[in-house]
Design a protein around this motif. Structure first.
Motif, mmCIF file in Angstrom:
data_model
loop_
_atom_site.group_PDB
_atom_site.id
_atom_site.type_symbol
_atom_site.label_atom_id
_atom_site.label_comp_id
_atom_site.label_asym_id
_atom_site.label_seq_id
_atom_site.Cartn_x
_atom_site.Cartn_y
_atom_site.Cartn_z
ATOM 1 N N ASP A 45 1.043 7.052 -6.589
ATOM 2 C CA ASP A 45 0.000 8.075 -6.754
ATOM 3 C C ASP A 45 0.597 9.474 -6.635
ATOM 4 O OD1 ASP A 45 -2.150 6.412 -7.236
ATOM 5 O OD2 ASP A 45 -2.791 6.321 -5.140
ATOM 6 N N LYS A 100 -4.862 -1.360 -8.117
ATOM 7 C CA LYS A 100 -5.630 -1.139 -6.884
ATOM 8 C C LYS A 100 -7.020 -1.779 -6.965
ATOM 9 C CE LYS A 100 -3.614 3.030 -4.818
ATOM 10 N NZ LYS A 100 -3.904 4.408 -4.334
ATOM 11 N N ARG A 148 0.801 4.163 -2.839
ATOM 12 C CA ARG A 148 0.529 5.567 -2.505
ATOM 13 C C ARG A 148 1.654 6.469 -3.003
ATOM 14 N NH1 ARG A 148 -1.672 4.728 3.735
ATOM 15 N NH2 ARG A 148 -3.781 4.023 3.149
ATOM 16 N N GLU A 174 -8.724 3.469 -1.663
ATOM 17 C CA GLU A 174 -7.450 3.529 -2.379
ATOM 18 C C GLU A 174 -7.681 3.684 -3.878
ATOM 19 O OE1 GLU A 174 -4.453 3.756 -1.303
ATOM 20 O OE2 GLU A 174 -4.903 3.557 0.832
ATOM 21 N N THR A 197 -8.932 7.137 -4.833
ATOM 22 C CA THR A 197 -7.857 8.145 -4.841
ATOM 23 C C THR A 197 -7.179 8.196 -6.194
ATOM 24 O OG1 THR A 197 -7.440 7.893 -2.464
ATOM 25 C CG2 THR A 197 -5.650 8.793 -3.798
ATOM 26 N N THR A 212 0.824 -1.214 0.000
ATOM 27 C CA THR A 212 0.000 0.000 0.000
ATOM 28 C C THR A 212 0.857 1.262 0.000
ATOM 29 O OG1 THR A 212 -1.730 -1.170 1.208
ATOM 30 C CG2 THR A 212 -1.829 1.242 1.211
#
Length: 1291
Positions: A829, A855, A826, A865, A868, A822
């Motif tokens: 992202d 994801k 992130r 998630e 996002t 995760t």
């Protein structure tokens, strides 16, 4: 007129140059007891010719209408015909303002301050026997005459309670004394006078005693802030001042004479107290003579030439009014006048005034540091009368011919004769003393160890040719010789005292006690040099710190050391090199030696030096022999100098290990502004007290310095480099670099908005640590620090730096936790979002889509998630101009987040904000406004008005309000945003640049072109610097410039900028991007204004065709170009087709945007102009509709834009043309005249639209005149029936 203050300083002339240059000198006038700061120096009656001159001067400098204006500071200094300043410029002082006109009378002094000068009061004759009635005006020569002779000199007068009378609450008299008056004078002058401007004191009578006392207190004050007066005073001029008692009865006789003139009780008391304690005056004079003998300043005494009367005689006789004739520092002469009028001059031709001016002009050329040295040399030579028959000079070093600068340091040592200094400065000082103070013997001893110190003492005996043997107590013999005054004056330099026990009589047992062989005497001085402040403080309380060389000094040193290898073409490279070397003299000398030896240029050396840290270390290890130092213990390279300090620190038992460890860690941080709070996190168990002690030791060793304001610490760049190299030699470099990395990783916040202040203080240190720990094995700490730094930098608009860090974060996290973790996803992202911020949309979208797919597989499509990443995909889609697709994605995300997280969750609000922006892009303004207002309210409540997310939605709302014509509300919103962003981000942030752009655009839309332009310029300048020319935000601002120039009537400039911009848009965004199509529509407008109708029609059609494809034919942003194309067709003569196109676009615009939107009103005017062109006569229905459309547009534009908007006046002028066509000539002319005036005011007389309106008004006037003439002819030649027809014509 401002009065001269009875007490304190009053500035009479500022002396400031036209370009704000400081005055050449300060001349300060000090009156005597019972005197007055103006009356004492004033001649009461001017001649009639002078009085006339005064009246002219008064008229010339009278009221100009600026009195009390808040804009005075923006106006240039106005000058009278005499060339004197009539204002203080930018000077801000807590003293009286200047008074320059010659009509100042005693009435200009407030009644309570208009005390008669008892030392200079004379009866006031009303009639002159020879000249008739006299005007009761004074010539205050320091103000009225002196500025003409010294325009670049600041002139002031000092007043004090010379009567010494003030009532206490009990009614008793309170009296001050000389010491208090002198102290007040000292404090006032130190506070009010400029730091670098020399001072000349002019004192009358007993005011001279105050001046002498103030100078001595300044010279001997332990407070550096009070030493300015003594340091800057170059000349003291005495006018009838007593320096010693009379030749017959001492001070008592002078006191009696003054008392006979002063009738006020308090002054009598003061004089009598001086008579009783005449020792006070003798002591003041004795102290003053010490300053004079040292060459601190020159004195010039003016003696009174006449007795006050036949009974009293001269108030201060010649014996008392001059200092001993033997001193070379004094010039004395006589002014033909008695004690009162010797300082009063009517004109510049008075003989006394000419003497004063001549003396002042002489001294004005003797104010430089060069003359200071000459003055002290003269004083020293005079003192040589007491010099012994033989002096000695024992310095083991040759003088360094390349020594430059350090004048302030040498001057400071000269003042106190003791302080810790480096060897080169001490050598220079020794040779200067030999040159300027030949009566002094100079000795030098080394104190690096006890043995070397004893060898130095023995060397002194050998120099003195004193026989000695192994049994001789050398220290006692040297002490005896130094204490013996008969041996003359001496200077002893004790070099390199790095361990105080070398000079400790107690050998470290108990308190430090200086060796008796270094005696304290009034005929000898000792100069200690030390690397360590803590050691120096045990030796003396008078410390002079050798600070970093100034840039001019460093440049001069480099030139001297390079010799023929330097020329001015290398000046830029020289500046860069000196910055790299931190202006350290030894490093500069090393670099110059290397350049000469290898026949390099400065650029060659700089390239080698900057190539790598290994090169820097090797270059700084190069030893040089040109320093004139043969001592093997004296380091000859920068590295060895620093290493000696490190080893000394490590061996210092009082320092403890914490100081060395702190320095080790600090060497891996940025060298400047190292926060104490950060260091507190290193070895936290040690506690604050041990940390403070350790930092204090580092400061004492001069290895770090502390900023007293911020409490942060700094290190020399070369100290850091040397420390890292030293750690490498000890095999400790890896350990402390990892310690520094861990310290920053634990201390650096997460980078969110609320942590920005802390992040700003740490980011430079984090970057330094990251650069020095690229190969760190602590990947977790490095990834954490990189992540937090990148978060902060992305928020601060430093997108490129953030991208580099996120790339490494993704790599590190993939390596040690896996690609599907995760935290890794992130980080991906954040990387894609940072790429999007840099307009790298293709790369960003590809990464985001890949992450979204992963994801959705790992967490499900509707997971937080996945949403996002979906938000990132939607935003980039909108950036690429695909607003329909983007709006759909944002709407889906909004609904999913509402269900999953709730309506007020920050992620939900993020989707709402993005959707409102896309609704605006799609022309759904009402929906967009409602959603934006809701989101703004929620974010303000949750985050506060200054949070970036709050400001983002506020900006979106501003766009929506603006497109709907709600200009005032949009302006207020955008202005508030700009203020907040400037305060939080500063000017160097893309968001601040956006706000400047938005302010420029809204002011532009409101017709405030002059106000708009600075905002546009600031925005474009910042965006070019921060984002580059091809970033969409930069292009947006560039896109507005052609429209702006077009509205200002600069059509050629607008066309050139527009075509250049379209080329860039096509290359960066593509042919079919909405911004490209928008820019093409703008170019069509510009071409139409230039009359290039065929090209304008073609470009307009291309823009419309593209919009139809990208946005759709009914999009609110497609319709305005369609309407404009219809107007271009009308101008080309295709009136029917043009009318049809405009009507079709108008109907759709009214439906989409409302009946009063700006684009609707523009289309109304287009249609009205088309119908005007089609009309065939006053009664044509098309003309009637044209009038109705024009009137509707005018009324709505007044409501929307205001009466004074250029577009309002342009519509008004068009309506006048319609009225003219309908035969309503007078209404048309009146309306056209009003429109022309408004256009002239808002656009300027040179604007093409103003010229066109003026030309058409003239045509209307000619038409009205012609119609009137025809009516008159018809009335004269026709019958009654025709006359009746004429009467009903509506003109």
């Amino acid at each position: 007129m401002s009065h001269v203050h009875r007490t304190g300083l009053t500035e009479l002339h500022s002396g400031i140059g036209f370009n704000g240059e400081l005055p050449k000198a300060n001349i300060v006038f000090i009156h005597g007891l019972g005197g007055h700061p103006q009356n004492t120096w004033s001649c009461k009656y001017a001649s009639p010719s002078q009085d006339a001159s005064s009246r002219r001067s008064s008229a010339d400098t009278g009221s100009t209408g600026r009195k009390g204006s808040m804009f005075n500071k923006f106006l240039p200094i106005k000058r009278t015909k005499t060339g004197m300043n009539t204002g203080l410029g930018d000077r801000t002082l807590s003293i009286a303002p200047s008074t320059y006109t010659m009509d100042t009378t005693s009435e200009s002094i407030s009644p309570r301050e208009s005390n008669i000068d008892p030392l200079s009061h004379e009866p006031e004759p009303i009639i002159s026997p020879t000249m008739g009635p006299m005007n009761h005006k004074k010539v205050f020569w320091p103000r009225d005459l002196l500025p003409k002779d010294f325009p670049n000199t600041r002139i002031l007068t000092f007043g004090y309670d010379a009567d010494l009378v003030s009532l206490t609450t009990t009614g008793a008299r309170a009296k001050l004394n000389f010491t208090q008056h002198a102290h007040d004078l000292l404090v006032t002058l130190n506070r009010e006078l400029d730091d670098e401007v020399p001072i000349i004191l002019c004192a009358h009578s007993l005011g001279g005693v105050l001046a002498k006392r103030a100078l001595w207190e300044s010279k001997t004050s332990p407070n550096p802030q009070l030493q300015k007066l003594a340091n800057l005073t170059k000349v003291v001029m005495f006018f009838g001042s007593p320096h010693r008692g009379s030749s017959t009865a001492g001070w008592g006789e002078i006191g009696t004479k003054i008392a006979s003139m002063v009738k006020l009780d308090s002054a009598q008391h003061l004089v009598s107290s001086l008579k009783l304690d005449s020792e006070i005056l003798d002591n003041i004079h004795s102290d003053f003579m010490k300053l004079l003998i040292a060459g601190t300043f020159y004195i010039h005494t003016f003696q009174e030439g006449r007795p006050i009367n036949n009974v009293i005689g001269k108030i201060v006789e010649d014996f008392s009014s001059k200092i001993d004739d033997a001193t070379p520092m004094q010039i004395h002469e006589v002014i033909d006048g008695h004690h009162r009028n010797m300082i009063r001059f009517r004109t510049a031709q008075d003989s006394g005034y000419r003497k004063v001016i001549s003396a002042l002009k002489q001294y004005m050329n003797m104010l430089s540091k060069k003359h200071d040295i000459e003055r002290m040399s003269i004083a020293s030579s005079f003192s040589a009368k007491e010099m012994p028959t033989r002096t000695y000079f024992s310095v083991p070093y040759e003088r360094n011919p390349n020594f430059v600068g350090r004048e302030e340091c040498l001057e400071a040592i000269d003042k106190i004769f003791s302080g810790p200094k480096k060897t080169q400065v001490a050598i220079e000082l020794a040779y200067r003393w030999k040159q300027f103070f030949p009566m002094f013997s100079v000795f030098w001893v080394h104190a690096t160890s006890i043995d070397r110190f004893n060898d130095g003492l023995q060397g002194i005996l050998e120099k003195l040719e004193i026989p000695h043997s192994a049994e001789t107590n050398v220290a006692n013999v040297v002490e005896e010789w130094l204490r013996n005054r008969a041996n003359g004056r001496w200077l002893l330099i004790v070099d390199n005292v790095d361990k105080e026990d070398v000079l400790d009589e107690n050998k470290g047992k108990g308190a430090f006690k200086m060796l008796s062989c270094i005696p304290k005497t009034d005929h000898g001085h000792v100069l200690f040099t030390s690397r360590y402040k803590r050691v120096a403080m045990n030796l003396t309380s008078d410390l002079v710190r050798l600070d970093q060389m100034s840039k001019p000094e460093a440049v001069e040193l480099l030139k001297l050391n390079l010799h023929e290898c330097y020329d001015e073409t290398q000046s830029t490279d020289a500046d860069k090199l000196l910055e790299e070397l931190s202006y350290i003299p030894l490093a500069i000398a090393q670099a110059a030696a290397y350049i000469r030896e290898n026949e390099n240029t400065i650029a060659d050396y700089l390239e080698l030096y900057q190539e790598s840290e290994e090169n820097r270390v090797e270059l700084l290890e190069q030893s040089i022999a040109e320093l004139g130092i043969s001592d093997p213990e004296t380091p000859k390279t920068v590295l060895t100098t620093c290493w000696m300090s490190f080893s000394r620190l490590q061996a210092d038992g009082a320092a403890g290990p914490l100081a060395t460890e702190l320095l080790s860690v600090m060497s891996f941080l940025d060298r400047q502004e190292i926060p104490r709070a950060l260091l507190r996190g290193f070895r936290p168990k040690a506690g604050s007290l041990k940390l403070n002690n350790a930092l204090g030791i580092l400061k004492a060793y001069s290895l770090v310095t502390e900023n007293t304001e911020t409490k942060n610490f700094a290190m020399h760049r070369l100290v850091q480099l040397s420390m890292r190299k030293w750690l490498e030699t000890k095999d400790l470099e890896k350990r402390y670099s990892e310690e520094a990395l861990t310290l920053l990783a634990d201390s650096f916040p997460d980078g969110s908005f609320k942590t920005w202040e802390s992040c700003k203080a740490l980011i430079v240190h984090a970057d330094t640590v990251l650069e020095l720990t690229v190969d760190s094995e602590n990947r977790s700490a490095r990834a954490k620090l990189l992540q937090n730094c990148a978060n902060f930098q992305n928020g601060r608009g430093q997108y490129a730096a953030a991208e580099m860090k996120f790339v490494e974060v993704v790599r590190l996290r993939t390596e040690f936790v896996g690609a599907d973790n995760t935290d890794t996803l992130r980080a991906v992202d954040q990387l894609s979002w940072t790429l999007r911020n840099q307009a790298k949309n293709d790369e960003a979208l590809e990464i985001a889509k890949q992450t979204l797919s992963k994801k959705e597989q790992l967490f499900s499509k509707k997971s937080a998630e996945a949403l996002t990443t979906s938000h990132i995909v939607a935003t980039i889609t909108g950036d690429r101009g695909k607003h329909q697709d983007a709006a759909k994605l944002h709407e889906e995300n909004l609904e999913a987040r509402k269900e999953l997280l709730g309506a007020e969750h920050l992620d939900t609000l993020r989707s709402a904000a993005s959707l409102s922006l896309e609704l605006w892009e799609l022309g759904k303004f009402v929906d967009a406004e409602n959603l934006a207002r809701q989101t703004l309210a929620s974010r303000t409540q949750l985050l506060g008005e200054e949070h970036p997310d709050t400001l983002e939605i506020a900006g979106t709302l501003g766009f929506i309000l603006e497109i709907q014509g709600k200009y005032q509300e949009a302006k207020e919103l955008k202005y508030n945003m700009l203020q907040i962003r400037q305060r939080i981000y500063g000017e160097d942030h893309p968001d601040t640049a956006d706000s400047n752009h938005d302010m420029g655009w809204i002011l532009h839309q409101m017709g405030l072109y002059d106000d708009a332009e600075p905002f546009y310029e600031q925005a474009l300048k910042a965006k070019l610097r921060l984002l580059g020319e091809t970033h969409p935000k930069t292009l947006t601002t560039m896109c507005n410039y052609p429209v702006f120039y077009c509205d200002k009537g600069e059509y050629d400039k607008a066309e050139e900028r527009s075509k250049r911009l379209i080329t860039v848009f096509k290359r960066v965004q593509g042919d079919m991007h909405p911004q490209t199509l928008d820019a093409m529509g703008g170019l069509a407008v510009i071409l139409r204004h230039q009359g290039k109708l065929e090209e304008a029609a073609k470009i307009a059609r291309t823009s419309i065709d593209g919009r139809n494809i990208v946005l759709g034919p009914d999009h609110p942003w497609t319709l305005p170009p369609v309407s404009h194309w219809g107007y271009v067709l009308s101008l080309q003569g295709e009136l029917d087709k043009g009318e049809e196109v405009i009507r079709t676009a108008l109907r759709s615009l009214e439906k989409a945007m409302g009946s009063e939107h700006g684009n609707v009103l523009t289309s109304l005017v287009f249609l009205s102009k088309n119908l005007l062109r089609q009309s065939t006569g006053p009664e044509d229905p098309k003309l009637e509709e044209s009038e109705q459309l024009a009137q509707r547009a005018l009324d709505s534009r007044k409501k929307l834009l205001g009466d004074n908007h250029p577009y309002t006046y342009k519509t008004m002028h068009h309506l006048a043309r319609v009225l003219m066509a309908r035969g309503r000539y007078e209404d048309a002319e009146k309306l056209a005249r009003h429109a022309l005036g408004g256009l002239c005011r808002t656009l300027g007389a040179e604007h093409p639209d103003v010229s066109r309106a003026d030309e058409e008004l003239r045509e209307m006037e000619a038409k009205v005149e012609e119609v009137g003439r025809k009516m008159g002819d018809r009335k004269e030649g026709g019958d009654g029936e025709e006359d009746g027809k004429v009467e009903v014509i509506d003109i």
